[in-house]
Design a protein around this motif. Structure first.
Motif, PDB file in Angstrom:
ATOM      1  N   LEU A 151       0.829  -1.213   0.000  1.00  0.00           N
ATOM      2  CA  LEU A 151       0.000   0.000   0.000  1.00  0.00           C
ATOM      3  C   LEU A 151       0.865   1.266   0.000  1.00  0.00           C
ATOM      4  O   LEU A 151       0.558   2.245  -0.695  1.00  0.00           O
ATOM      5  CB  LEU A 151      -0.938  -0.003   1.204  1.00  0.00           C
ATOM      6  CG  LEU A 151      -2.038  -1.075   1.187  1.00  0.00           C
ATOM      7  CD1 LEU A 151      -2.827  -1.037   2.495  1.00  0.00           C
ATOM      8  CD2 LEU A 151      -2.978  -0.875  -0.005  1.00  0.00           C
ATOM      9  N   SER A 152       1.941   1.237   0.774  1.00  0.00           N
ATOM     10  CA  SER A 152       2.854   2.387   0.793  1.00  0.00           C
ATOM     11  C   SER A 152       3.504   2.583  -0.571  1.00  0.00           C
ATOM     12  O   SER A 152       3.611   3.714  -1.068  1.00  0.00           O
ATOM     13  CB  SER A 152       3.944   2.179   1.859  1.00  0.00           C
ATOM     14  OG  SER A 152       3.373   2.043   3.139  1.00  0.00           O
ATOM     15  N   TYR A 153       3.917   1.484  -1.165  1.00  0.00           N
ATOM     16  CA  TYR A 153       4.542   1.537  -2.492  1.00  0.00           C
ATOM     17  C   TYR A 153       3.570   2.106  -3.520  1.00  0.00           C
ATOM     18  O   TYR A 153       3.935   2.972  -4.324  1.00  0.00           O
ATOM     19  CB  TYR A 153       4.988   0.132  -2.894  1.00  0.00           C
ATOM     20  CG  TYR A 153       5.818   0.071  -4.152  1.00  0.00           C
ATOM     21  CD1 TYR A 153       7.210  -0.001  -4.094  1.00  0.00           C
ATOM     22  CD2 TYR A 153       5.219   0.060  -5.411  1.00  0.00           C
ATOM     23  CE1 TYR A 153       7.971  -0.075  -5.244  1.00  0.00           C
ATOM     24  CE2 TYR A 153       5.974  -0.004  -6.566  1.00  0.00           C
ATOM     25  CZ  TYR A 153       7.341  -0.080  -6.484  1.00  0.00           C
ATOM     26  OH  TYR A 153       8.094  -0.149  -7.633  1.00  0.00           O
ATOM     27  N   MET A 154       2.325   1.622  -3.500  1.00  0.00           N
ATOM     28  CA  MET A 154       1.324   2.076  -4.457  1.00  0.00           C
ATOM     29  C   MET A 154       1.034   3.568  -4.279  1.00  0.00           C
ATOM     30  O   MET A 154       0.838   4.300  -5.256  1.00  0.00           O
ATOM     31  CB  MET A 154       0.041   1.269  -4.293  1.00  0.00           C
ATOM     32  CG  MET A 154       0.165  -0.193  -4.689  1.00  0.00           C
ATOM     33  SD  MET A 154       0.382  -0.407  -6.466  1.00  0.00           S
ATOM     34  CE  MET A 154      -1.230   0.092  -7.066  1.00  0.00           C
ATOM     35  N   THR A 155       1.020   4.029  -3.028  1.00  0.00           N
ATOM     36  CA  THR A 155       0.770   5.447  -2.768  1.00  0.00           C
ATOM     37  C   THR A 155       1.883   6.316  -3.338  1.00  0.00           C
ATOM     38  O   THR A 155       1.635   7.315  -4.026  1.00  0.00           O
ATOM     39  CB  THR A 155       0.640   5.695  -1.258  1.00  0.00           C
ATOM     40  OG1 THR A 155      -0.445   4.915  -0.736  1.00  0.00           O
ATOM     41  CG2 THR A 155       0.385   7.162  -0.978  1.00  0.00           C
ATOM     42  N   ILE A 156       3.122   5.929  -3.048  1.00  0.00           N
ATOM     43  CA  ILE A 156       4.265   6.697  -3.559  1.00  0.00           C
ATOM     44  C   ILE A 156       4.328   6.608  -5.083  1.00  0.00           C
ATOM     45  O   ILE A 156       4.637   7.602  -5.762  1.00  0.00           O
ATOM     46  CB  ILE A 156       5.568   6.166  -2.928  1.00  0.00           C
ATOM     47  CG1 ILE A 156       5.544   6.405  -1.416  1.00  0.00           C
ATOM     48  CG2 ILE A 156       6.780   6.823  -3.553  1.00  0.00           C
ATOM     49  CD1 ILE A 156       6.695   5.803  -0.666  1.00  0.00           C
ATOM     50  N   TRP A 157       4.002   5.450  -5.629  1.00  0.00           N
ATOM     51  CA  TRP A 157       3.979   5.268  -7.083  1.00  0.00           C
ATOM     52  C   TRP A 157       2.952   6.211  -7.721  1.00  0.00           C
ATOM     53  O   TRP A 157       3.235   6.888  -8.712  1.00  0.00           O
ATOM     54  CB  TRP A 157       3.661   3.804  -7.380  1.00  0.00           C
ATOM     55  CG  TRP A 157       3.600   3.441  -8.837  1.00  0.00           C
ATOM     56  CD1 TRP A 157       3.911   4.232  -9.899  1.00  0.00           C
ATOM     57  CD2 TRP A 157       3.190   2.193  -9.378  1.00  0.00           C
ATOM     58  NE1 TRP A 157       3.724   3.549 -11.075  1.00  0.00           N
ATOM     59  CE2 TRP A 157       3.286   2.298 -10.787  1.00  0.00           C
ATOM     60  CE3 TRP A 157       2.748   0.986  -8.822  1.00  0.00           C
ATOM     61  CZ2 TRP A 157       2.954   1.249 -11.633  1.00  0.00           C
ATOM     62  CZ3 TRP A 157       2.430  -0.052  -9.671  1.00  0.00           C
ATOM     63  CH2 TRP A 157       2.536   0.064 -11.051  1.00  0.00           C
ATOM     64  N   THR A 158       1.761   6.262  -7.145  1.00  0.00           N
ATOM     65  CA  THR A 158       0.700   7.119  -7.690  1.00  0.00           C
ATOM     66  C   THR A 158       1.096   8.592  -7.641  1.00  0.00           C
ATOM     67  O   THR A 158       0.924   9.334  -8.625  1.00  0.00           O
ATOM     68  CB  THR A 158      -0.602   6.918  -6.908  1.00  0.00           C
ATOM     69  OG1 THR A 158      -0.991   5.531  -6.983  1.00  0.00           O
ATOM     70  CG2 THR A 158      -1.717   7.784  -7.469  1.00  0.00           C
ATOM     71  N   VAL A 159       1.639   9.027  -6.510  1.00  0.00           N
ATOM     72  CA  VAL A 159       2.056  10.425  -6.373  1.00  0.00           C
ATOM     73  C   VAL A 159       3.165  10.752  -7.377  1.00  0.00           C
ATOM     74  O   VAL A 159       3.151  11.819  -8.022  1.00  0.00           O
ATOM     75  CB  VAL A 159       2.523  10.705  -4.937  1.00  0.00           C
ATOM     76  CG1 VAL A 159       3.148  12.095  -4.834  1.00  0.00           C
ATOM     77  CG2 VAL A 159       1.359  10.583  -3.960  1.00  0.00           C
ATOM     78  N   SER A 160       4.116   9.838  -7.531  1.00  0.00           N
ATOM     79  CA  SER A 160       5.220  10.056  -8.472  1.00  0.00           C
ATOM     80  C   SER A 160       4.707  10.161  -9.898  1.00  0.00           C
ATOM     81  O   SER A 160       5.163  11.013 -10.677  1.00  0.00           O
ATOM     82  CB  SER A 160       6.246   8.920  -8.362  1.00  0.00           C
ATOM     83  OG  SER A 160       6.784   8.847  -7.068  1.00  0.00           O
TER      84      SER A 160
END
Length: 253
Positions: A151-160
């Protein structure tokens, strides 16, 4: 029209590479010291020292403006490889899995939207494999780790991804404002000067036609400026249709 001379994206990516190379090199040295002196994980520590040396080398190359495209690929994927290797060796005991969340940021900053998206997806898939293998060892704790890390990875991925998409869109808008006439959308004087300066370097025949509309002031006086603007716009569209967009420029006011 060659827009690359006005596009500063590559210069920004080189600056990012310079900063990331220095940061990764310093972090790799600190982690290598911990792994060699304290944890006694000599193989991993030695690889981290090699990563630090290569990152210092890349940092030096960027400082003297001698970096190559492959330096970006090498630094990013060498870093990814070392993090994956550390996850396999240290498993989840040392908190090394937190570094996986830095992958999307680095991929988008160094490679852009398309390559960043593909790399982030592949790296997420590759990250799940070693963590999933730890489920049999850690039980529910490992499952919680995978869920929270994912979930953390997906959040940072989306923001990036959103950030890079917005940056690219804003860049295109700025380039259009800088290089195109706001009324006719044809390229402007600045674009023509850039095109001409590059064309004269190439040893090829060059033909330029300068066109002026006779008695155009009478059109504005009789029908109004809106009608005059319509004439200019339609005439530009005709030229673009016949000579292609890259070959049409507006020099007048």
């Amino acid at each position: 029209m060659n827009r690359h001379s006005f596009d500063k994206t590559q210069e920004v990516r080189i600056k990012v590479l310079q900063g990331m190379s220095l940061i990764i090199a310093l972090v790799a040295l600190v982690v290598a010291y911990v792994n060699i002196i304290i944890s006694k994980v000599y193989i991993l520590g030695a690889i981290e020292v090699l990563l630090a040396v290569f990152c210092f080398y890349t940092y030096y190359k960027t400082c003297i403006s001698a970096s190559k495209v492959w330096h970006r690929w090498a630094v990013a994927y060498a870093y990814f490889f070392v993090v994956f290797l550390a996850v396999y060796i240290l498993k989840t005991d040392e908190g090394i899995t937190h570094w996986i969340c830095t992958f999307p940021i680095l991929a988008y900053l160094l490679f852009g939207k398309k390559h960043g998206f593909i790399s982030s997806f592949c790296l997420l898939f590759a990250s799940v494999i070693p963590l999933y293998s730890f489920l049999s060892l850690g039980g529910a704790n490992s499952l919680h780790l995978i869920v929270n890390l994912g979930l953390s990875y997906m959040t940072i991925w989306t923001v990036s991804h959103i950030y890079e998409a917005m940056r690219y869109s804003n860049q295109e808008t700025i380039l259009n404002l800088a290089l195109r006439d706001p009324l006719t959308k044809a390229f402007n004087r600045r674009a023509l000067q850039s095109r001409f300066s590059k064309q004269t370097i190439i040893d090829e025949p060059l033909c330029i036609a300068l066109i002026d509309i006779d008695f155009f002031k009478k059109v504005n006086d009789k029908y109004g400026h809106d009608a005059g603007d319509a004439v200019l716009t339609q005439l530009t569209e005709l030229f673009v249709e016949k000579f292609k967009d890259d070959n049409v420029f507006r020099m007048g006011g």
